[in-house]
Design a protein around this motif. Structure first.
Motif, PDB file in Angstrom:
ATOM      1  N   GLY A 273       0.790  -1.232   0.000  1.00  0.00           N
ATOM      2  CA  GLY A 273       0.000   0.000   0.000  1.00  0.00           C
ATOM      3  C   GLY A 273       0.816   1.272   0.000  1.00  0.00           C
ATOM      4  N   THR A 274       2.140   1.155  -0.077  1.00  0.00           N
ATOM      5  CA  THR A 274       3.045   2.301  -0.170  1.00  0.00           C
ATOM      6  C   THR A 274       2.789   3.368   0.904  1.00  0.00           C
ATOM      7  N   PRO A 275       2.937   3.019   2.192  1.00  0.00           N
ATOM      8  CA  PRO A 275       2.752   4.031   3.233  1.00  0.00           C
ATOM      9  C   PRO A 275       3.836   5.098   3.144  1.00  0.00           C
ATOM     10  N   THR A 276       3.491   6.297   3.592  1.00  0.00           N
ATOM     11  CA  THR A 276       4.454   7.403   3.596  1.00  0.00           C
ATOM     12  C   THR A 276       4.772   7.881   5.006  1.00  0.00           C
ATOM     13  N   GLY A 277       4.163   7.268   6.002  1.00  0.00           N
ATOM     14  CA  GLY A 277       4.425   7.663   7.372  1.00  0.00           C
ATOM     15  C   GLY A 277       3.790   6.689   8.343  1.00  0.00           C
ATOM     16  N   GLY A 278       3.925   6.993   9.629  1.00  0.00           N
ATOM     17  CA  GLY A 278       3.328   6.151  10.660  1.00  0.00           C
ATOM     18  C   GLY A 278       4.241   5.028  11.117  1.00  0.00           C
ATOM     19  N   THR A 279       3.700   4.194  11.966  1.00  0.00           N
ATOM     20  CA  THR A 279       4.468   3.080  12.541  1.00  0.00           C
ATOM     21  C   THR A 279       3.630   1.808  12.559  1.00  0.00           C
ATOM     22  N   TYR A 280       4.312   0.694  12.854  1.00  0.00           N
ATOM     23  CA  TYR A 280       3.627  -0.584  13.043  1.00  0.00           C
ATOM     24  C   TYR A 280       4.388  -1.373  14.108  1.00  0.00           C
TER      25      TYR A 280
END
Length: 367
Positions: A273-280
């Motif tokens: 999904g090509t994230p550009t920020g955040g964490t997991y």
């Protein structure tokens, strides 16, 4: 009622267990040996205590006695052929390896491990007069009939711990090695991981019919199931499933052939999904990592996983640039481990960003 003597040690099997007798499955968890001279099991008793009270005249007015109680058994095992892996299993000592990585010796250590032990099984003869029963019908003529099988004495010590190597004498005689330890409560042995008793009239080999109970340190019985063949080295151990409880299976699976190695579990983590920020975060066996950046590299993922108490340093390797390959190693090598769970709710940007975990190679597959 069956009566039998115990004569001539035939075989001994040593299995790695936890302090309560749970067998520890793994690639080098069991060994069967004929390289022993004797095994001595001697109860260590809490002696009875006299309880007495006299009256003012000096005469006994109350008299009683506490019952004696077995605390543990002192175990002494004298070896005539020293297999380095056997010493390692029983003592927890470090093995010395040669240039090919093969064990060729051992080094002692200051501390006596208390977080592990071994189960000791001993097969013996039952005395010549007890080996041959009088047939009462022709059932003994049927192939594989239990009545035709030769009997053995079987002794189980589900936990022997605090093993120590005694003095070694070098001189103009054969040197032997003596190991000493004490037994402990072996309730987690249950019915055991091996087939050691007959389960029917056809002499089908199966697990113990009754599990080890609380407080039991030793079991001695008569069996018509022959002992296992001696192994040249430590071998892999797999456990029956289900192991405990009313649904536990009666016949354990065959143990892996010695020399085989189980596969290491390999899992894959794909960020889509090509994230550009955040964490997991990643969760393994109930423990969750610290937050990982959306673009964390393999080294960061590996460090986070190794920081978990359920994994530990050196027990997982992470490679790749996405998808990431997660290979279980070290203490987790050769085991079918739980699948990592990803929590990707805090990833941002892109289109439906997610972290997907898949099992590429199941662990614990013997080949």
């Amino acid at each position: 009622m069956t009566s039998f003597g115990l004569v001539k040690g035939v075989r001994a099997r040593i299995t790695l267990v936890d302090p309560c007798g749970k067998p520890i499955a793994g690639p080098r968890s069991r060994i069967v040996t004929t390289g022993w001279i004797s095994a001595n099991v001697e109860p260590q008793m809490r002696e009875a205590e006299d309880l007495e009270q006299t009256n003012a005249e000096g005469r006994v007015c109350v008299s009683d006695r506490t019952p004696p109680e077995r605390k543990w058994n002192n175990v002494t095992l004298e070896l005539c052929k020293v297999n380095t892996c056997l010493i390692g299993l029983m003592t927890g000592w470090e093995l010395v390896l040669d240039w090919e990585g093969k064990p060729v010796g051992f080094s002692d250590q200051k501390e006596i491990p208390t977080d592990r032990g071994v189960a000791l099984e001993i097969w013996s003869g039952v005395g010549m007069d007890d080996e041959c029963e009088v047939p009462t019908d022709d059932d003994i003529l049927a192939p594989g009939a239990a009545s035709a099988a030769l009997p053995y004495g079987y002794t189980l010590l589900p936990v022997v711990r605090e093993m120590q190597v005694g003095a070694i004498e070098y001189g103009a005689s054969v040197s032997t090695i003596t190991l000493t330890g004490i037994t402990a409560n072996g309730v987690r042995w249950g019915r055991g991981p091996y087939n050691v008793v007959a389960t029917d009239g056809a002499n089908t080999a199966g697990r113990l019919l009754q599990p080890i109970k609380q407080g039991q340190h030793k079991r001695v019985l008569y069996t018509t199931i022959a002992p296992p063949e001696a192994t040249e080295d430590c071998c892999g151990l797999i456990l029956p499933t289900p192991y405990y409880g009313e649904t536990a299976i009666d016949v354990a699976p065959a143990q892996p052939a010695c020399g085989l190695e189980p596969s290491n579990e390999v899992q894959s983590a794909a960020i889509t999904g090509t994230p550009t920020g955040g964490t997991y975060t990643l969760e393994f066996d109930g423990q969750e990592t610290s937050a990982l950046a959306y673009n964390a590299n393999a080294a960061a993922i590996q460090a986070a996983l190794q920081a978990l108490p359920t994994i530990g340093a050196g027990n997982v390797l992470v490679t790749g640039t996405g998808p990431y390959t997660i290979t279980f190693a070290g203490d987790l090598a050769g085991f079918n481990v739980v699948t990592i769970i990803a929590d990707d709710a805090l990833l941002t940007g892109g289109t439906d960003p997610a972290v997907t975990i898949t099992v590429v190679t199941p662990g614990g597959v013997w080949a």
